[in-house]
Design an enzyme around this catalytic site. Structure first.
Site, PDB file in Angstrom:
ATOM      1  CE  LYS A 126      -4.489   0.824   0.311  1.00  0.00           C
ATOM      2  NZ  LYS A 126      -5.548  -0.126  -0.056  1.00  0.00           N
TER       3      LYS A 126
HETATM    4  N1  GLU Z   1      -7.292   0.041  -3.161  1.00  0.00           N
HETATM    5  C1  GLU Z   1      -8.055  -1.130  -3.447  1.00  0.00           C
HETATM    6  C2  GLU Z   1      -8.117  -2.028  -2.219  1.00  0.00           C
HETATM    7  O1  GLU Z   1      -7.952  -1.586  -1.110  1.00  0.00           O
HETATM    8  C3  GLU Z   1      -7.609  -1.839  -4.714  1.00  0.00           C
HETATM    9  C4  GLU Z   1      -6.224  -2.411  -4.696  1.00  0.00           C
HETATM   10  C5  GLU Z   1      -5.761  -2.955  -6.037  1.00  0.00           C
HETATM   11  O2  GLU Z   1      -6.557  -3.033  -6.955  1.00  0.00           O
HETATM   12  O3  GLU Z   1      -4.580  -3.301  -6.115  1.00  0.00           O
HETATM   13  O4  GLU Z   1      -8.422  -3.194  -2.314  1.00  0.00           O
END
Ligand code: GLU
Length: 421
Positions: free
Chosen positions: A111
């Site tokens: 993240k």
């Molecule tokens: N931000 C989204 C999540 O928390 C998508 C993450 C992604 O597609 O890699 O799942």
């Protein structure tokens, strides 16, 4: 790893760890793996100098945390928000590890976040910030290392700038270095709606499993961005009355059901629910306590906590946001017989279609929207069944069941890979 002395009601990484401990114990996870899996692999902090439109400079702080890569490249969104902090990014990265393992896509968890308020920056400033952040991370991200995606405060345009910056550094177009891109630039059909769509798929299977009728049911959605807005729209199309939605400015209520298409038009035009037609404004603080059958928190962390969990009226909670429920609240909800489908399962539709986007980019061959949706449903329905079975078998709730499934898989692949020394 030392975490500042904030309790799990306010520190998301502590909230993640408290569930991790319970699930690891139930699995009988060996001490070594407990140590490995409870810490992030890599944490990167970068300073991002940006020349503002005023001519002055501002230096922003950005993070990227890669929690675990046993199952494949790290995967997870990038958040642009004023309250981003390292504990939050750490927790979000770990949740991505368990989420990818729960839906069994070949990724680890990562993240990113930048402390900034995008609503106070011009498009040019956001582009400069994005490109400089990407440049700083260029050696750490990539199709086989770590693949970012959108999250709160970021969108398709920002993903296009990340792809372009990464590509310029590598001297060739590398579309698979990031997902959530616009169509035609390596984006996938179905990606924008994927998280909201996945929530609906899960709502239907969970309602069936817990025998909650959909007919004449009422839903409440917190958050009206990409996830909450899509979920509200789909609920409305399914004939479920959406009695309340909210954004960062206000919450609105109509016990007979809101006109969701009209509210979406209104927010598109005014960027807020304030003054929306045919509804009453209600305090945001008590929105989650309004009468409903289904509650979809799709905003941010810690929204359902020890202060309000005793007053939640829903029968089923489907977590659109990451970490919306604290560990204390979980206990209260469980005692009250309220089922909660956890984030790492409920909102996994987004990363599932991100996986499809990455696959399509690497193939250079793009699928129809029907095929994307069909494959997404197949994965989400299977994952729900596996989590529910795990929970039932271990006499626990769905959240601990999902953590157990995710941890068991990551532990299995870690043992298979062995330890490189
Ligand atoms: N931000 C989204 C999540 O928390 C998508 C993450 C992604 O597609 O890699 O799942």
């Amino acid at each position: 790893m030392s975490v500042p002395a904030r309790d799990q009601e306010s520190n998301p990484f502590e909230a993640m760890l408290s569930r991790f401990r319970v699930a690891a114990e139930k699995l009988g996870l060996e001490d070594g793996l407990f140590e490995i899996l409870s810490r992030p692999d890599t944490e990167i902090t970068v300073s991002i100098p940006v020349q503002l439109d005023s001519g002055g400079y501002q230096v922003f702080t950005g993070y990227r945390v890669q929690h675990n890569r046993a199952m494949g490249p790290a995967k997870g969104g990038i958040r642009f928000a004023p309250d981003v902090n390292i504990d939050e990014v750490r927790a979000l990265a770990a949740w991505m590890t368990w989420k990818c393992a729960v839906v069994h896509v070949p990724f680890g968890g990562g993240k990113g976040g930048v402390i900034c308020d995008p609503s106070k920056l011009s498009q040019r400033e956001i582009e400069a910030l994005t490109r400089r952040y990407t440049a700083a991370l260029c050696d750490f991200i990539g199709p086989e290392q770590d693949v970012p995606a959108p999250d709160i405060g970021t969108n398709e345009q920002i993903m296009a700038w990340i792809m372009d910056t990464y590509s310029m550094h590598h001297g060739r177009t590398v579309t698979s270095c990031v997902t959530g891109k616009p169509l035609g630039l390596g984006g996938s059909l179905g990606r924008v709606a994927a998280t909201g769509r996945g929530l609906m798929t899960i709502l239907k299977v969970a309602a069936e499993r817990f025998e909650i009728p959909l007919n004449n049911s009422k839903a409440l959605v917190q958050g009206f961005g990409n996830v909450g807005g899509t979920a509200a729209q789909l609920l409305h199309e399914m004939g479920i009355k959406v009695v309340s939605v909210s954004d960062i400015h206000t919450a609105v209520y109509n016990e007979n059901g809101l006109d969701i298409p009209a509210l979406l038009e209104h927010t598109k035009a005014t960027r807020s629910l304030v003054g929306a037609p045919n509804c009453d404004e209600v305090p945001r603080e008590s929105q989650l306590e309004l009468p409903c059958d289904f509650l979809i928190p799709a905003a941010t962390e810690n929204q359902i906590n020890s202060k309000n969990a005793g007053r939640i009226q829903a029968k089923l909670i489907i977590e659109g946001a990451n970490g919306p429920t604290t560990d204390n609240a979980d206990r209260i909800l469980e005692e009250r017989g309220i089922h909660c489908v956890p984030d790492i399962l409920a909102n996994a539709g987004g990363v599932t279609v991100s996986y499809f986007e990455w696959v399509q980019d690497r193939l250079g061959y793009f699928w129809s929207e029907d095929l994307v949706n069909e494959r997404q449903d197949e994965i989400m329905i299977r994952a729900f069944g596996e989590v529910a079975d795990m929970a039932e078998k271990n006499n626990t709730n769905l959240r601990i069941g999902a953590y157990m499934l995710g941890i068991e898989r990551v532990a299995h692949y870690t043992r298979l890979r062995g330890l490189y020394a």
